[in-house]
Design a protein around this motif. Structure first.
Motif, mmCIF file in Angstrom:
data_model
loop_
_atom_site.group_PDB
_atom_site.id
_atom_site.type_symbol
_atom_site.label_atom_id
_atom_site.label_comp_id
_atom_site.label_asym_id
_atom_site.label_seq_id
_atom_site.Cartn_x
_atom_site.Cartn_y
_atom_site.Cartn_z
ATOM 1 N N GLU A 1 40.395 37.349 25.942
ATOM 2 C CA GLU A 1 41.589 37.863 25.259
ATOM 3 C C GLU A 1 42.403 36.719 24.656
ATOM 4 O O GLU A 1 42.901 36.813 23.538
ATOM 5 N N ARG B 1 35.171 38.002 36.790
ATOM 6 C CA ARG B 1 35.259 38.955 35.667
ATOM 7 C C ARG B 1 36.670 38.993 35.090
ATOM 8 O O ARG B 1 36.856 39.067 33.877
ATOM 9 N N GLU B 2 37.686 38.954 35.953
ATOM 10 C CA GLU B 2 39.071 38.939 35.479
ATOM 11 C C GLU B 2 39.356 37.659 34.684
ATOM 12 O O GLU B 2 40.029 37.701 33.652
ATOM 13 N N THR C 1 37.637 37.970 31.295
ATOM 14 C CA THR C 1 38.378 38.900 30.448
ATOM 15 C C THR C 1 39.643 38.247 29.900
ATOM 16 O O THR C 1 39.954 38.356 28.708
#
Length: 159
Positions: free
Chosen positions: A40, A32-33, A36
């Motif tokens: 971005e 998930r990191e 993300t």
């Protein structure tokens, strides 16, 4: 199965990922990191280059509405984001090379207008904001054309 027996629904129930294993929790958090961070970076890259080519390269399938993604789906999403980010970076790099060549051409137009007769550049060609055009034109129309008097004329703005 005979014709008198009721038919059982054969569609399997959706399998939910198990979250009780600590390595699964850590893997999901790490994925998930990564997703993300990649999202971005893709957003920042697109914000820097608003060309239609870059936006087309960034298009792709989204996973749909809100839901809990499994490890395989998170890995696939991460891989898709990496591929899209690579495409957008390639388009941005190609576009920046075009801007550098156009700026060199503009300098050559100012240095020797006679060698660049009729060449026209826009702010989009140079990667600049606004709307302006640079064009090599004769100084006095037909007389300047016959005499070889050329100059770079800069437009006053949007048409």
């Amino acid at each position: 199965m005979t014709s008198t027996e009721p038919r059982a629904d054969l569609t399997p129930a959706p399998v939910l990922p198990t979250l009780d294993a600590p390595e699964t929790v850590a893997s999901r958090r790490a994925l998930r990191e990564q997703v993300t961070a990649l999202g971005e970076e893709l957003r920042r890259t697109l914000a820097a280059d608003w060309t239609s080519e870059a936006l087309t390269a960034a298009r792709g399938g989204s996973p749909g509405g809100p839901r809990l993604l499994g490890l395989g789906e998170l890995e696939a999403l991460r891989d898709d984001l990496l591929a899209h980010l690579d495409d957008v970076r390639a388009v941005s790099a190609r576009r920046e090379e075009e801007h550098v060549r156009a700026r060199a051409l503009l300098q050559a137009m100012y240095d020797d207008p006679g060698a660049h007769r009729g060449v026209r550049l826009t702010t989009d060609d140079l990667g600049l904001p606004g709307c302006c055009r640079w064009q090599v034109r004769p100084v006095l129309g037909v007389v300047g054309r016959l005499a070889g008097w050329w100059r770079v004329k800069v437009s006053s703005g949007c048409p």
